[in-house]
Design a protein around this motif. Structure first.
Motif, mmCIF file in Angstrom:
data_model
loop_
_atom_site.group_PDB
_atom_site.id
_atom_site.type_symbol
_atom_site.label_atom_id
_atom_site.label_comp_id
_atom_site.label_asym_id
_atom_site.label_seq_id
_atom_site.Cartn_x
_atom_site.Cartn_y
_atom_site.Cartn_z
ATOM 1 N N ILE A 58 0.839 -1.228 0.005
ATOM 2 C CA ILE A 58 -0.029 -0.111 0.116
ATOM 3 C C ILE A 58 1.079 1.160 0.135
ATOM 4 C CG2 ILE A 58 -1.810 1.251 1.070
ATOM 5 C CD1 ILE A 58 -2.580 -1.366 2.446
ATOM 6 N N GLU A 59 0.909 1.824 -1.251
ATOM 7 C CA GLU A 59 1.672 3.177 -1.262
ATOM 8 C C GLU A 59 0.874 4.191 -0.708
ATOM 9 O OE1 GLU A 59 3.147 3.994 -5.187
ATOM 10 O OE2 GLU A 59 4.204 5.578 -4.639
ATOM 11 N N VAL A 60 1.200 4.961 0.397
ATOM 12 C CA VAL A 60 0.436 6.005 1.072
ATOM 13 C C VAL A 60 1.037 7.194 0.903
ATOM 14 C CG1 VAL A 60 -0.529 6.969 3.123
ATOM 15 C CG2 VAL A 60 -0.588 4.606 2.934
ATOM 16 N N GLY A 124 4.089 -9.225 -10.437
ATOM 17 C CA GLY A 124 3.900 -10.590 -10.224
ATOM 18 C C GLY A 124 2.815 -11.027 -9.331
ATOM 19 N N LYS A 125 3.131 -11.497 -7.973
ATOM 20 C CA LYS A 125 1.915 -12.091 -7.112
ATOM 21 C C LYS A 125 1.574 -10.746 -6.194
ATOM 22 C CE LYS A 125 1.209 -16.317 -7.780
ATOM 23 N NZ LYS A 125 -0.078 -16.906 -7.936
ATOM 24 N N ARG A 126 2.316 -9.567 -6.341
ATOM 25 C CA ARG A 126 2.080 -8.524 -5.480
ATOM 26 C C ARG A 126 1.167 -7.386 -6.000
ATOM 27 N NH1 ARG A 126 6.316 -4.978 -1.788
ATOM 28 N NH2 ARG A 126 5.655 -6.532 -0.312
ATOM 29 N N LEU A 127 -0.092 -7.347 -5.232
ATOM 30 C CA LEU A 127 -0.939 -6.147 -5.726
ATOM 31 C C LEU A 127 -0.630 -4.955 -5.092
ATOM 32 C CD1 LEU A 127 -4.042 -5.966 -6.394
ATOM 33 C CD2 LEU A 127 -4.888 -6.199 -4.148
ATOM 34 N N ALA A 128 -0.713 -3.719 -5.774
ATOM 35 C CA ALA A 128 -0.624 -2.589 -5.152
ATOM 36 C C ALA A 128 -1.666 -1.623 -5.150
ATOM 37 C CB ALA A 128 0.549 -1.866 -6.188
ATOM 38 N N LEU A 129 -1.763 -0.786 -4.101
ATOM 39 C CA LEU A 129 -2.761 0.056 -3.846
ATOM 40 C C LEU A 129 -2.051 1.405 -3.640
ATOM 41 C CD1 LEU A 129 -5.315 -1.462 -0.965
ATOM 42 C CD2 LEU A 129 -5.291 -1.971 -3.721
ATOM 43 N N PHE A 130 -2.958 2.429 -3.847
ATOM 44 C CA PHE A 130 -2.367 3.698 -3.800
ATOM 45 C C PHE A 130 -3.372 4.606 -3.132
ATOM 46 C CE2 PHE A 130 -2.330 8.241 -5.159
ATOM 47 C CZ PHE A 130 -0.859 8.460 -5.212
ATOM 48 N N GLY A 149 -13.805 11.231 1.520
ATOM 49 C CA GLY A 149 -12.912 10.451 0.557
ATOM 50 C C GLY A 149 -13.604 10.052 -0.545
ATOM 51 N N VAL A 150 -12.958 9.554 -1.773
ATOM 52 C CA VAL A 150 -13.555 8.987 -2.930
ATOM 53 C C VAL A 150 -12.535 7.905 -3.369
ATOM 54 C CG1 VAL A 150 -14.133 9.770 -5.246
ATOM 55 C CG2 VAL A 150 -14.386 11.444 -3.448
ATOM 56 N N ALA A 151 -13.219 6.692 -3.785
ATOM 57 C CA ALA A 151 -12.449 5.604 -4.252
ATOM 58 C C ALA A 151 -12.838 5.842 -5.871
ATOM 59 C CB ALA A 151 -13.432 4.317 -3.798
ATOM 60 N N TYR A 152 -11.935 6.272 -6.457
ATOM 61 C CA TYR A 152 -12.104 6.604 -7.981
ATOM 62 C C TYR A 152 -11.334 5.550 -8.908
ATOM 63 C CZ TYR A 152 -7.244 8.579 -7.316
ATOM 64 O OH TYR A 152 -6.069 8.480 -6.717
ATOM 65 N N ARG A 153 -10.387 4.745 -8.596
ATOM 66 C CA ARG A 153 -9.893 3.432 -9.456
ATOM 67 C C ARG A 153 -10.149 2.156 -8.636
ATOM 68 N NH1 ARG A 153 -9.318 4.909 -14.853
ATOM 69 N NH2 ARG A 153 -8.465 6.959 -14.962
ATOM 70 N N ASN A 154 -9.799 1.078 -9.502
ATOM 71 C CA ASN A 154 -9.726 -0.152 -8.838
ATOM 72 C C ASN A 154 -8.750 -0.333 -7.692
ATOM 73 O OD1 ASN A 154 -7.766 -0.078 -10.990
ATOM 74 N ND2 ASN A 154 -7.700 -2.272 -10.853
ATOM 75 N N THR A 155 -7.843 0.377 -7.564
ATOM 76 C CA THR A 155 -6.619 0.231 -6.668
ATOM 77 C C THR A 155 -6.446 1.450 -5.909
ATOM 78 O OG1 THR A 155 -4.923 0.111 -8.091
ATOM 79 C CG2 THR A 155 -5.949 -2.036 -7.687
ATOM 80 N N SER A 156 -7.242 2.574 -6.115
ATOM 81 C CA SER A 156 -6.671 3.570 -5.352
ATOM 82 C C SER A 156 -8.039 4.657 -4.891
ATOM 83 C CB SER A 156 -6.002 4.685 -6.480
ATOM 84 O OG SER A 156 -6.301 4.404 -7.809
ATOM 85 N N ARG A 185 -11.400 2.590 5.994
ATOM 86 C CA ARG A 185 -11.986 1.365 5.847
ATOM 87 C C ARG A 185 -13.217 1.359 5.033
ATOM 88 N NH1 ARG A 185 -12.344 -1.966 11.561
ATOM 89 N NH2 ARG A 185 -10.062 -2.448 11.950
ATOM 90 N N HIS A 186 -14.201 2.483 4.964
ATOM 91 C CA HIS A 186 -15.279 2.375 3.996
ATOM 92 C C HIS A 186 -14.698 2.601 2.479
ATOM 93 C CE1 HIS A 186 -19.236 4.225 2.746
ATOM 94 N NE2 HIS A 186 -18.568 4.831 1.841
ATOM 95 N N GLU A 187 -13.766 3.457 2.112
ATOM 96 C CA GLU A 187 -13.038 3.632 0.827
ATOM 97 C C GLU A 187 -12.490 2.480 0.346
ATOM 98 O OE1 GLU A 187 -14.164 6.055 -0.830
ATOM 99 O OE2 GLU A 187 -14.656 7.294 0.933
ATOM 100 N N PHE A 188 -11.759 1.719 1.078
ATOM 101 C CA PHE A 188 -11.149 0.338 0.762
ATOM 102 C C PHE A 188 -12.264 -0.448 0.581
ATOM 103 C CE2 PHE A 188 -9.828 -3.941 1.940
ATOM 104 C CZ PHE A 188 -8.474 -4.159 1.121
ATOM 105 N N SER A 189 -13.405 -0.671 1.265
ATOM 106 C CA SER A 189 -14.555 -1.607 1.164
ATOM 107 C C SER A 189 -15.204 -1.151 -0.407
ATOM 108 C CB SER A 189 -15.522 -1.546 1.964
ATOM 109 O OG SER A 189 -14.970 -1.999 3.313
ATOM 110 N N HIS A 190 -14.923 0.085 -0.733
ATOM 111 C CA HIS A 190 -15.473 0.167 -2.228
ATOM 112 C C HIS A 190 -14.620 -0.395 -3.432
ATOM 113 C CE1 HIS A 190 -18.763 3.006 -1.645
ATOM 114 N NE2 HIS A 190 -18.203 3.691 -1.334
ATOM 115 N N LEU A 191 -13.304 -0.376 -2.789
ATOM 116 C CA LEU A 191 -12.278 -1.342 -3.839
ATOM 117 C C LEU A 191 -12.633 -2.809 -3.778
ATOM 118 C CD1 LEU A 191 -8.926 0.254 -3.014
ATOM 119 C CD2 LEU A 191 -10.829 1.122 -4.531
#
Ligand SMILES: [Zn+2]
Ligand SMILES: [Zn+2]
Length: 257
Positions: A58-60, A124-130, A149-156, A185-191
């Protein structure tokens, strides 16, 4: 800013339908970024299960002065471990960025900033979030409604941290860690595809008036979760709103825990 504002606060999602040009989707190292540039909910199954990705980074990034607390980041990580199969672990990668120098942001601008500064993509096997924590505010905020907050992409997703700071830690306002943890937690749950956003509903619990949210009032995925009474209190983990049984069942059916 009075607490009244929180009452109407929305945690939204925005769907991107625009296509990206091909050249933009190749990084300097030759890796494709296209797997991280899909719409919110498109990778719900990949985030929940370990079929394609066994660990997560998770890149913060945060604008100077708007760093999230370690408690909030820990609360996000523990939530991910509760819901997702990532046996290889979850790594947090935190850094400050310079203020872009704007008072308000559109989601297109937030997305452009991500494109300039994001360094972690699926590999590879590593998923990246932003996740970005921004100064200023969302351009659609009004006197009676603000977006945290806004979830605007599949991983961000983006967190409007200056707005959170304005709305928290005063008497009669929520504890900041608690508000931050709830938004994360809410925005992550949209992802994760909630609600009906890439993760199918087993039962109908969609709040049709408020987009991809849950119609159970106490649920983490209710659109006004942040105005709930349980947000007044200390930032202990049990005070963060939880997913209700229907949201939990949807996640399990889509490969989660
Ligand atoms: Zn939401
Ligand atoms: Zn729910």
């Amino acid at each position: 800013m009075s607490k009244q504002l929180i009452k109407a606060a929305l945690l939204s999602t925005i769907l991107f339908l625009s296509a990206c040009s091909k050249d933009d989707d190749i990084q300097d190292n030759g890796n494709s970024t296209i797997g991280n540039r899909l719409s919110t909910g498109d990778s719900a199954h990949e985030i929940l299960s370990d079929e394609e990705f066994t660990d997560m980074v998770i890149e913060v990034v945060y604008v100077e002065g708007y760093q999230p607390s370690q408690i909030s980041l820990n609360n996000l990580t523990s939530f991910i471990k509760q819901r997702c199969y990532k046996p290889g672990g979850i790594e947090l990668n935190l850094r400050a960025i310079q203020a872009p120098g704007k008072e308000t942001y559109t989601i297109q601008e937030i997305d452009s900033i991500e494109r300039e500064i994001r360094s972690q993509y699926n590999n590879g096997k590593r998923l990246a979030l932003f996740i970005s924590f921004m100064d200023g505010s969302f351009n659609e905020d009004t006197d009676s409604s603000v977006v945290l907050g806004v979830a605007y992409r599949n991983t961000s997703f983006v967190v409007f941290e200056e707005t959170i700071q304005t709305l928290s830690d005063q008497i009669t306002e929520p504890d900041r860690d608690l508000l931050e943890s709830t938004v994360l937690r809410h925005e992550f749950s949209h992802l994760l595809g909630l609600v009906d956003l890439g993760t199918d509903m087993l039962t109908d619990h969609l709040d049709t008036e408020n987009g991809h949210h849950c119609n159970v009032e106490s649920c983490l995925m209710n659109f006004k979760v942040e105005s709930g009474v349980n947000l007044i209190g200390m930032s202990s983990e049990e005070n963060i709103p939880k997913l209700d049984q229907q949201c939990l069942a949807d996640l399990k059916a889509n490969g989660g825990k």
